[in-house]
Scaffold this active site. Structure first.
Site: not given
Length: 802
Positions: A750, A372, A367, A707, A369
C-alpha cells in the site's frame, strides 16, 4: 441309359473332375465356374445323350490330362442343370454305382470307357461279424472325436447293407486321397471291412493320445492360465524357426534394471515389480492386461532409486547464488539462508532434519516478484534438478496420488513423474500456485498435499499407480502462492511463509539494468553495442508502460523494444547504435498503461485517497461521496463486498456520533431548511436531511477487505461538514464503532502504491507503524511522511483541510 445289374459295360461316359471322392446313393450339388470348361462341356454332352456322367476325384489341383485324375469314381445321373450368373453352372447329381475308367475316347470334352466296379461278397455270417466289429469301433471313435454326428451313427447302426455302411464311414472320415482310393476300388467287401476296422483302430489310439496330451496341458493351464499354453507353444515354434526373440529381450531388460536397483529400493517395491515382470512373462503379448503391465514396468523401472544428488547443503553457496540472481529481496534471502544454515548444521552434527520439524518453505507474494526464480537459484546452488508442478486449478486427487492401474490411461502421480523426469530421488520440487488448488467430486488434493509435505508421513508415501511406498523425505519442497489466505488452514500449518512484496520503482530500475536487459539482449541475439536504454527511458518504461508488482511485464516491454531493434538491424546492418530515450520510447511501444493514477492537484470535498492491497500489489483507491436532500439514507455502489459495506455503515455511525457530540463542526448554511420547521436546526439535522451516496470507482471490479473504514469515514465527514480533503494524503485502516483505528495487512504494498501515485502523507494505524515500518523500503520512507493514528479524530484532523 439305365444302370442295373443286367447292363452290359463298358459304357461311354463323359468325365467330370472334383476335389473329393463321391459315393453311391449320394445326392450332391456340383458347382462349376467359368474356368471349368471341360466339366461344363462334359455335363452338356451328358444332357444331350444319356444324362449320365462319371465323377472322379483329382490327384492334385493342377490337372493337365487324364493321368492327373484317379481312374475310379461314381457313375451319376444328372437330376437338374441350372445356369447361374457370370457363366457359372450348378448341377445336381445322384450317385448309383462305382465305375472305373478302362480307356480314353475323347480329351475335349473328356469321354472314357467305363466299367462298373463289382463287389465280391463273402458269406453273410463273416460279413455280419466284421460289420459288428466295425460298428463297435465307430462308436468308440465317436465317443472321443467329432467325426460322426448322431444322425450318421443312427444310419450306420440301422443299415443292413455292408457296402453302404463302408461308403458312409469312408465319407465321414477325413481320409487321405491315397487311402480313400484304395478303399474305394477294393472289390472284396471283407478286405474293405478289415481296412476300415484297422484304420478306425489307429484313429482311436491317435485320438486317445491327443486327449491325454490335452488333459496334461489343461492341468497346467488350470494352475496358470490359457495364455501360458499358447505362449509355450509359440516359444517352441520360435525356437525351432529361430525367429522373434524381442519379447524375451524386453523381459530380460526389465529384470536387469530391477536387479541393478535392488539394493537401493525397499523390499515391497522390489517384490511388486518382480511380481509384475513374472506376470507379464506368462501373458500373451497382444492381450490388454499385458499392455497395461508393460506400461507400468516402463514407468517403475525408471524410478531413480539409486540416484541422489551428492552435493552437501551449503548455506554460503545458496547465499552467493541468490545474490547473483536477484536484486533486493533482503529479508526473503535472509530467511532462505537461515533455512539452509539449519540444514547444514544438522547434517554436520548427524542430526535428522525431522528434529526441526522439516519446515516447508512457501514463497508468498504477487505475480512476477521472483517466487519461482528463487527456487531455481536454490536448485542451482545445491546442484539438484528442479521439478515444477503447477497446482493451479488442480481438482483431481489422483493427479497427485496416481491412478489405479485398472483405469484406462492410468499414470503415476505428478510427484512420482517429477522424480522420474529429474532422474534423482532428492530434487527441488516447486509446488506452484498452491493457493489455487480446487476441490470437486474427484476428491480434495489438499489432503494429499498434507501427506506429501508432512515429514512424519512422506518417507512412506504410497502412489496408487506404483502400489508401493516411495520416500519423499529427501526432496526439498518449495511452495509458491499469491494469496496465503486461500490456502486451507491444515495445509497452511505445514508451511513457513516467506513474503515477497512489490518492488519499488528504483528496485525495478536496478533489476532491469542489471538482469532483464542483459538477459533479453542474449535471447534476441543482440550485443550491448547494438542498443542502449538511458535512465529516463527506463523510468518511463517502469512508470507508464507496466502494471504489476513484479517485473514480468517490464521484461515483456523490454523484449518488445528489442524485437524492433533486431528487425531494424536486419534491414540495415550498418545502422548506428539504437539509443532508447524517453522521447523516442513511444516509437517502440504501442501505448501507455498507467498503473496508478497520480494524485489530484486540488483538494476536493468528499473525495479521499484510500490505500488497497490486491493480488498484484498495492493500489490507490479513491472513495467519493455526495449528499442529496433526503431522509438520512445511505446508498453504496462500486461492487463492494459485505465487509466493505459493513465498514461503510460503521463509518456513517461514527461520524454521526462525532456530529452529535459537536466534535465535527457542521456549517449551518449547508443544512436545508423546510417550511414546516418549528424548532431551530441542529448540526444533527445534516445527516437527517441528506441522503448520502458513497461510491468506489471502477464498479466492474469487485472490492472487499477490512481496511477502508477510516477512508469512508473521512469521505462522509468531508461531505457532511463541507470541508475539503487534502489531495496529497492517503490512508488505510479499519474502524471500530467507538472510533478506534485497527491494524491492517499489506502495508508495504500500500505504501509503495502511495509513493508511485505521488502522495506526500500516509496515515496508517499505530500498530502497523510500530510493527511493520522496518519492512518498508528506505526509498519509500524517505519520500512519504508516514503518520500513525489511533482514532478517527486524529485522521480527520490530519486529512480535512482547516
Amino acid at each position: 441309359m439305365q444302370i442295373n445289374e443286367n447292363r452290359i459295360f463298358p459304357a461311354e461316359l463323359p468325365i467330370v473332375v472334383q476335389e473329393e471322392f463321391l459315393y453311391p446313393f449320394m445326392i450332391t450339388p456340383l458347382f462349376f465356374g467359368a474356368g471349368d470348361e471341360d466339366n461344363i462341356k462334359a455335363v452338356e454332352l451328358a444332357k444331350n445323350t444319356n444324362n449320365m456322367i462319371l465323377v472322379v476325384p483329382s490327384k492334385s489341383s493342377d490337372i493337365r490330362g487324364i493321368e492327373d485324375i484317379y481312374d475310379a469314381g461314381v457313375i451319376c445321373t444328372i437330376l437338374r442343370l441350372q445356369q447361374l450368373s457370370e457363366g457359372r453352372v450348378k448341377v445336381l447329381v445322384q450317385g448309383y454305382e462305382k465305375g472305373r475308367i478302362i480307356g480314353a475316347i475323347s480329351p475335349n470334352p473328356p469321354v472314357a470307357l467305363v466299367d462298373r466296379i463289382r463287389v465280391i461278397r463273402p458269406n453273410e455270417v463273416q460279413t455280419e461279424a466284421s460289420l459288428a466289429v466295425l460298428r463297435d469301433n465307430v462308436r468308440a471313435l465317436a465317443s472321443i472325436s467329432h467325426y460322426f454326428t448322431p444322425d450318421l451313427l443312427k444310419t450306420i447302426e440301422e443299415s443292413s447293407e455292408a457296402t453302404r455302411v463302408c461308403d458312409i464311414i469312408s465319407s465321414a472320415l477325413r481320409l487321405k486321397k491315397s487311402l480313400a482310393y484304395e478303399l474305394f476300388i477294393e472289390p472284396e467287401l471283407e478286405v474293405r471291412l478289415e481296412m476300415l476296422i484297422e484304420h478306425i483302430a489307429e484313429e482311436i489310439e491317435t485320438n486317445k493320445l491327443q486327449k491325454e496330451i490335452k488333459n496334461k496341458t489343461h492341468s497346467k493351464i488350470d494352475k496358470i492360465n490359457k495364455e501360458y499354453f499358447l505362449k509355450e507353444q509359440l516359444k517352441q515354434i520360435q525356437q525351432e524357426l529361430g525367429t522373434d526373440t524381442s519379447r524375451d529381450e524386453e523381459l530380460q531388460e526389465y529384470r536387469d534394471k530391477l536387479e541393478a536397483k535392488k539394493k537401493f529400493m525397499p523390499d515391497d517395491a522390489y517384490k511388486e515389480i518382480k511380481k509384475q515382470i513374472e506376470k507379464l512373462s506368462r501373458m500373451h503379448p497382444d492381450s490388454a492386461d499385458a499392455n497395461t503391465i508393460q506400461s507400468y514396468l516402463d514407468w517403475v523401472v525408471e524410478v531413480p532409486f539409486e540416484k541422489l544428488a551428492k552435493k552437501k547443503t551449503s548455506m554460503a553457496e545458496v547465499a552467493k547464488q541468490l545474490n547473483e540472481d536477484h536484486y533486493s529481496l533482503a529479508k526473503p534471502k535472509e530467511r532462505i539462508e537461515e533455512y539452509f544454515a539449519l540444514r547444514e548444521l544438522l547434517a554436520l552434527r548427524g542430526v535428522s532434519e525431522k528434529v526441526n520439524g522439516g519446515a516447508i518453505l512457501c514463497f508468498a507474494g504477487p505475480p512476477g516478484v521472483g517466487k519461482t526464480s528463487l527456487a531455481n537459484s536454490i536448485a542451482k546452488a545445491l546442484k539438484r534438478e528442479l521439478v515444477r508442478i503447477a497446482l493451479g486449478g488442480l481438482e483431481d486427487v489422483n493427479e497427485l496420488r496416481g491412478h489405479r492401474r485398472t483405469y484406462i490411461g492410468a499414470m503415476p502421480g505428478r510427484i512420482v513423474q517429477g522424480i522420474i523426469e529429474a532422474g534423482q530421488m532428492n530434487p527441488v520440487v516447486v509446488l506452484d500456485e498452491i493457493d489455487k488448488v480446487g476441490r470437486s467430486y474427484r476428491g480434495d488434493p489438499t489432503a494429499v498435499l498434507l501427506e506429501i509435505l508432512d515429514p512424519e508421513q512422506n518417507n512412506k508415501f504410497r502412489d496408487y499407480y506404483l502400489n508401493f511406498n516411495i520416500d519423499l523425505s529427501k526432496i526439498i519442497f518449495i511452495a509458491t502462492a499469491n494469496d496465503v489466505g486461500a490456502i486451507p488452514a491444515p495445509l497452511r500449518d505445514r508451511m513457513e511463509f516467506i513474503h515477497l512484496s512489490s518492488y519499488t520503482p528504483q528496485e525495478k530500475f536496478e533489476i532491469a539494468k542489471k538482469y532483464l536487459i542483459p538477459q533479453e539482449l542474449k535471447k534476441h541475439g543482440l550485443k550491448p553495442n547494438d542498443v542502449s536504454f538511458d535512465k529516463a527511458a527506463l523510468n518511463l518504461l517502469i512508470s507508464d508502460y507496466t502494471r504489476e508488482s513484479g517485473v514480468r511485464n517490464l521484461r515483456r516491454r523490454i523484449a518488445d523494444v528489442l524485437r524492433k531493434v533486431a528487425k531494424s538491424l536486419l534491414l540495415d546492418p550498418d545502422a548506428p547504435k539504437a539509443k532508447i530515450t524517453s522521447k523516442n520510447l513511444k516509437d517502440y511501444l504501442e501505448k501507455k498503461v498507467y498503473e496508478i493514477e497520480p494524485a489530484d492537484k486540488k483538494d476536493r470535498i468528499g473525495e479521499v485517497n484510500g490505500l488497497a492491497w490486491t493480488s498484484v500489489g498495492g493500489d490507490v483507491l479513491r472513495i467519493e461521496a455526495v449528499r442529496i436532500e433526503g431522509k438520512g439514507a445511505m446508498q453504496i455502489t462500486g461492487q463492494l463486498g459485505d465487509v466493505m459495506k459493513e465498514s461503510a455503515s460503521i463509518a456513517f455511525s461514527v461520524i454521526k456520533v462525532l456530529i452529535d457530540r459537536g466534535e465535527l463542526k457542521i456549517p449551518a448554511k449547508i443544512i436545508p431548511a423546510r417550511p414546516d420547521d418549528k424548532r431551530p436546526l441542529t448540526p444533527s439535522d445534516v445527516y437527517r436531511r441528506y441522503d448520502l451516496h458513497l461510491h468506489v470507482p471502477e464498479g466492474a471490479t469487485p472490492k472487499d477487505g477490512p481496511s477502508a473504514g477510516i477512508t469512508m469515514a473521512t469521505a462522509i465527514a468531508s461531505i457532511l461538514s463541507d470541508i475539503k480533503v487534502r489531495h496529497d494524503v492517503a490512508m488505510t485502516g479499519e474502524l471500530t464503532l467507538s472510533g478506534r483505528v485497527l491494524p491492517i495487512g499489506g502495508l508495504k504494498e500500500k505504501l509503495i502504491a502511495a509513493f508511485k501515485a505521488g502522495i506526500k502523507t500516509a496515515l496508517i494505524p499505530r500498530k502497523n507503524y510500530d510493527r511493520d515500518l522496518a519492512d518498508i523500503p528506505d526509498e519509500v520512507k524517505n519520500s512519504l511522511q508516514i503518520i500513525p493514528v489511533d482514532k478517527i479524530e486524529d485522521v480527520l484532523e490530519l486529512a480535512l483541510k482547516a
